[in-house]
Design a protein around this motif. Structure first.
Motif, PDB file in Angstrom:
ATOM      1  N   ALA A  13       3.572  10.680   0.292  1.00 40.73           N
ATOM      2  CA  ALA A  13       2.334  10.070  -0.199  1.00 40.73           C
ATOM      3  C   ALA A  13       2.635   8.817  -1.008  1.00 40.73           C
ATOM      4  O   ALA A  13       1.939   7.797  -0.880  1.00 40.73           O
ATOM      5  CB  ALA A  13       1.565  11.081  -1.047  1.00 40.73           C
ATOM      6  N   ALA A  14       3.671   8.867  -1.832  1.00 33.15           N
ATOM      7  CA  ALA A  14       4.051   7.696  -2.618  1.00 33.15           C
ATOM      8  C   ALA A  14       4.507   6.555  -1.718  1.00 33.15           C
ATOM      9  O   ALA A  14       4.199   5.384  -1.962  1.00 33.15           O
ATOM     10  CB  ALA A  14       5.157   8.073  -3.608  1.00 33.15           C
ATOM     11  N   ALA A  15       5.228   6.907  -0.660  1.00 28.88           N
ATOM     12  CA  ALA A  15       5.678   5.884   0.287  1.00 28.88           C
ATOM     13  C   ALA A  15       4.500   5.235   0.982  1.00 28.88           C
ATOM     14  O   ALA A  15       4.458   4.003   1.150  1.00 28.88           O
ATOM     15  CB  ALA A  15       6.630   6.504   1.310  1.00 28.88           C
ATOM     16  N   ARG A  16       3.530   6.029   1.395  1.00 25.40           N
ATOM     17  CA  ARG A  16       2.340   5.469   2.051  1.00 25.40           C
ATOM     18  C   ARG A  16       1.589   4.552   1.109  1.00 25.40           C
ATOM     19  O   ARG A  16       1.073   3.499   1.520  1.00 25.40           O
ATOM     20  CB  ARG A  16       1.440   6.596   2.555  1.00 25.40           C
ATOM     21  CG  ARG A  16       1.995   7.330   3.769  1.00 25.40           C
ATOM     22  CD  ARG A  16       0.902   8.186   4.418  1.00 25.40           C
ATOM     23  NE  ARG A  16       0.464   9.244   3.514  1.00 25.40           N
ATOM     24  CZ  ARG A  16       1.001  10.456   3.463  1.00 25.40           C
ATOM     25  NH1 ARG A  16       2.033  10.751   4.253  1.00 25.40           N
ATOM     26  NH2 ARG A  16       0.521  11.372   2.646  1.00 25.40           N
ATOM     27  N   THR A  17       1.521   4.915  -0.164  1.00 18.40           N
ATOM     28  CA  THR A  17       0.843   4.065  -1.142  1.00 18.40           C
ATOM     29  C   THR A  17       1.558   2.725  -1.286  1.00 18.40           C
ATOM     30  O   THR A  17       0.923   1.661  -1.306  1.00 18.40           O
ATOM     31  CB  THR A  17       0.780   4.770  -2.510  1.00 18.40           C
ATOM     32  OG1 THR A  17       0.038   5.984  -2.384  1.00 18.40           O
ATOM     33  CG2 THR A  17       0.116   3.878  -3.550  1.00 18.40           C
ATOM     34  N   LEU A  18       2.884   2.761  -1.380  1.00 17.28           N
ATOM     35  CA  LEU A  18       3.653   1.521  -1.485  1.00 17.28           C
ATOM     36  C   LEU A  18       3.468   0.647  -0.251  1.00 17.28           C
ATOM     37  O   LEU A  18       3.322  -0.577  -0.362  1.00 17.28           O
ATOM     38  CB  LEU A  18       5.135   1.843  -1.669  1.00 17.28           C
ATOM     39  CG  LEU A  18       5.590   2.249  -3.063  1.00 17.28           C
ATOM     40  CD1 LEU A  18       7.045   2.717  -3.028  1.00 17.28           C
ATOM     41  CD2 LEU A  18       5.452   1.081  -4.039  1.00 17.28           C
ATOM     42  N   LEU A  19       3.440   1.260   0.922  1.00 16.06           N
ATOM     43  CA  LEU A  19       3.280   0.495   2.149  1.00 16.06           C
ATOM     44  C   LEU A  19       1.886  -0.109   2.258  1.00 16.06           C
ATOM     45  O   LEU A  19       1.729  -1.234   2.742  1.00 16.06           O
ATOM     46  CB  LEU A  19       3.579   1.379   3.357  1.00 16.06           C
ATOM     47  CG  LEU A  19       5.062   1.711   3.541  1.00 16.06           C
ATOM     48  CD1 LEU A  19       5.237   2.864   4.524  1.00 16.06           C
ATOM     49  CD2 LEU A  19       5.832   0.490   4.020  1.00 16.06           C
ATOM     50  N   PHE A  64       1.922  -3.035   0.077  1.00 13.22           N
ATOM     51  CA  PHE A  64       2.699  -4.086   0.747  1.00 13.22           C
ATOM     52  C   PHE A  64       1.835  -4.802   1.778  1.00 13.22           C
ATOM     53  O   PHE A  64       1.800  -6.037   1.838  1.00 13.22           O
ATOM     54  CB  PHE A  64       3.930  -3.460   1.403  1.00 13.22           C
ATOM     55  CG  PHE A  64       4.722  -4.410   2.251  1.00 13.22           C
ATOM     56  CD1 PHE A  64       5.642  -5.278   1.673  1.00 13.22           C
ATOM     57  CD2 PHE A  64       4.558  -4.438   3.636  1.00 13.22           C
ATOM     58  CE1 PHE A  64       6.378  -6.162   2.450  1.00 13.22           C
ATOM     59  CE2 PHE A  64       5.293  -5.308   4.417  1.00 13.22           C
ATOM     60  CZ  PHE A  64       6.199  -6.181   3.832  1.00 13.22           C
ATOM     61  N   ASP A  65       1.136  -4.035   2.602  1.00 14.42           N
ATOM     62  CA  ASP A  65       0.261  -4.639   3.607  1.00 14.42           C
ATOM     63  C   ASP A  65      -0.799  -5.514   2.956  1.00 14.42           C
ATOM     64  O   ASP A  65      -1.135  -6.597   3.465  1.00 14.42           O
ATOM     65  CB  ASP A  65      -0.426  -3.547   4.437  1.00 14.42           C
ATOM     66  CG  ASP A  65       0.543  -2.792   5.334  1.00 14.42           C
ATOM     67  OD1 ASP A  65       1.613  -3.343   5.649  1.00 14.42           O
ATOM     68  OD2 ASP A  65       0.214  -1.641   5.711  1.00 14.42           O
ATOM     69  N   MET A  89       9.104  -2.683  13.371  1.00 16.70           N
ATOM     70  CA  MET A  89       9.423  -2.896  11.964  1.00 16.70           C
ATOM     71  C   MET A  89       8.438  -2.153  11.066  1.00 16.70           C
ATOM     72  O   MET A  89       8.843  -1.432  10.141  1.00 16.70           O
ATOM     73  CB  MET A  89       9.408  -4.385  11.628  1.00 16.70           C
ATOM     74  CG  MET A  89       9.704  -4.686  10.163  1.00 16.70           C
ATOM     75  SD  MET A  89       9.647  -6.453   9.777  1.00 16.70           S
ATOM     76  CE  MET A  89       7.888  -6.777   9.929  1.00 16.70           C
ATOM     77  N   ARG A  90       7.149  -2.318  11.349  1.00  9.16           N
ATOM     78  CA  ARG A  90       6.131  -1.736  10.464  1.00  9.16           C
ATOM     79  C   ARG A  90       6.025  -0.217  10.599  1.00  9.16           C
ATOM     80  O   ARG A  90       5.782   0.484   9.598  1.00  9.16           O
ATOM     81  CB  ARG A  90       4.773  -2.379  10.735  1.00  9.16           C
ATOM     82  CG  ARG A  90       3.630  -1.853   9.859  1.00  9.16           C
ATOM     83  CD  ARG A  90       3.933  -2.036   8.388  1.00  9.16           C
ATOM     84  NE  ARG A  90       2.907  -1.414   7.557  1.00  9.16           N
ATOM     85  CZ  ARG A  90       2.894  -0.134   7.239  1.00  9.16           C
ATOM     86  NH1 ARG A  90       3.863   0.690   7.679  1.00  9.16           N
ATOM     87  NH2 ARG A  90       1.935   0.352   6.474  1.00  9.16           N
ATOM     88  N   LEU A  91       6.208   0.301  11.794  1.00 11.95           N
ATOM     89  CA  LEU A  91       5.985   1.728  12.024  1.00 11.95           C
ATOM     90  C   LEU A  91       7.237   2.577  11.839  1.00 11.95           C
ATOM     91  O   LEU A  91       7.133   3.798  11.669  1.00 11.95           O
ATOM     92  CB  LEU A  91       5.415   1.947  13.430  1.00 11.95           C
ATOM     93  CG  LEU A  91       4.058   1.301  13.700  1.00 11.95           C
ATOM     94  CD1 LEU A  91       3.617   1.586  15.127  1.00 11.95           C
ATOM     95  CD2 LEU A  91       2.999   1.770  12.706  1.00 11.95           C
TER      96      LEU A  91
END
Length: 292
Positions: free
Chosen positions: A6-12, A15-16, A64-66
């Motif tokens: 969940a933290a990684a998804r928030t950072l991404l 970023f987007d 790269m993104r996925l």
């Protein structure tokens, strides 16, 4: 693990939110500059190359993104949680050390891409017959996937934080767009910039069909690493640079389909189709004065 994901998804998502418009603005600025003040003469029509390079670059961007960015972020979170490596440094020294490390790792990865195994993938980028903003997008998606263990694993092992990893990724993409561009900066300005940052004239030499020149200037952001490893070459005038790889001298074998299948094709020697080897008469040892 769920909390980490969940933290990684928030950072991404963050970023987007900020990196996408920032990089779009950089691309627009580079496009306008290279249109108004081109550095090198084009050998192929721009629409032909743009369609081809976007066709190759789109799967690479998705890869790269996925895959690359999420894995880099999750691995960096795991490394930061262990408190290893750079985590022992105080701020702001840690942030500076993280950015320098990531840029050095990018330099080393670029050199690895010119080794025989990875060259199968990286040659898709290098056989472009001209060089401009779209060359910065023309990477095979397999190159992105192959970079995951190196670009994701090493920063995590060394304790680089995920936010720094993502911030540097945006910087890397901006630098790549800039130094692949066909933008003609005033020579005086570029000579003041090149002691610190990779510039269009410097990186243009790396895309030369002369093998000694292609084996130089591997830096992505900073020129420091090329200086330290004696791979810096600045003394080649841009109007004498022929862009490409001599074994792939025509556009006829560079359709999107052919480029996507190229990693499966045998490697070719660094010669023209007629067997001749490109060279530059009087090519001296690498010099550190930027030629116009």
């Amino acid at each position: 693990m769920a909390t980490t994901s969940a933290a990684a998804r928030t950072l991404l998502r963050r970023f987007d939110h900020w990196a996408t418009p920032a990089l779009a603005a950089v691309a627009l600025g580079v496009f306008l500059l290279e249109t108004v003040r081109p550095l090198r003469r084009r050998t192929r029509p721009r629409p032909e190359r743009w369609l081809r390079n976007v066709g190759v670059g789109a799967p690479s961007l998705l890869a790269m993104r996925l895959t690359l960015l999420p894995i880099m972020t999750k691995l960096a979170q795991a490394g930061a949680a262990r408190g290893v490596g750079l985590a022992q440094l105080p701020e702001p020294l840690r942030a500076v050390a993280e950015l320098l490390l990531l840029d050095y790792l990018a330099y080393r990865w670029h050199r690895l891409l010119h080794s025989p195994l990875l060259w199968r993938l990286h040659r898709v980028h290098h056989i472009d017959l001209d060089m401009d903003l779209t060359t910065a997008w023309r990477f095979h998606f397999g190159e992105m996937l192959a970079s995951i263990p190196y670009r994701g694993g090493l920063p995590a092992l060394l304790g680089v934080r995920p936010a720094t990893v993502l911030a540097y990724e945006a910087v890397l993409e901006a630098c790549t767009a800039f130094h692949h561009s066909n933008a003609c900066l005033p020579i005086g300005l570029e000579r003041r910039v090149v002691p610190v940052l990779v510039t269009p004239r410097m990186h243009g030499i790396h895309h030369s069909i002369v093998e000694q020149e292609a084996g130089s200037n591997f830096g992505v952001g900073l020129t420091l690493w090329d200086r330290l490893h004696s791979t810096l070459r600045l003394n080649v005038p841009q109007q004498q640079v022929t862009i490409g790889v001599p074994a792939y001298a025509t556009a006829a074998e560079q359709s999107v389909r052919q480029l996507l299948a190229l990693p499966l094709a045998p490697l070719r020697p660094w010669t023209r189709p007629d067997g001749s080897v490109p060279y530059r008469p009087g090519l001296s040892a690498p010099a550190h004065e930027l030629a116009e």
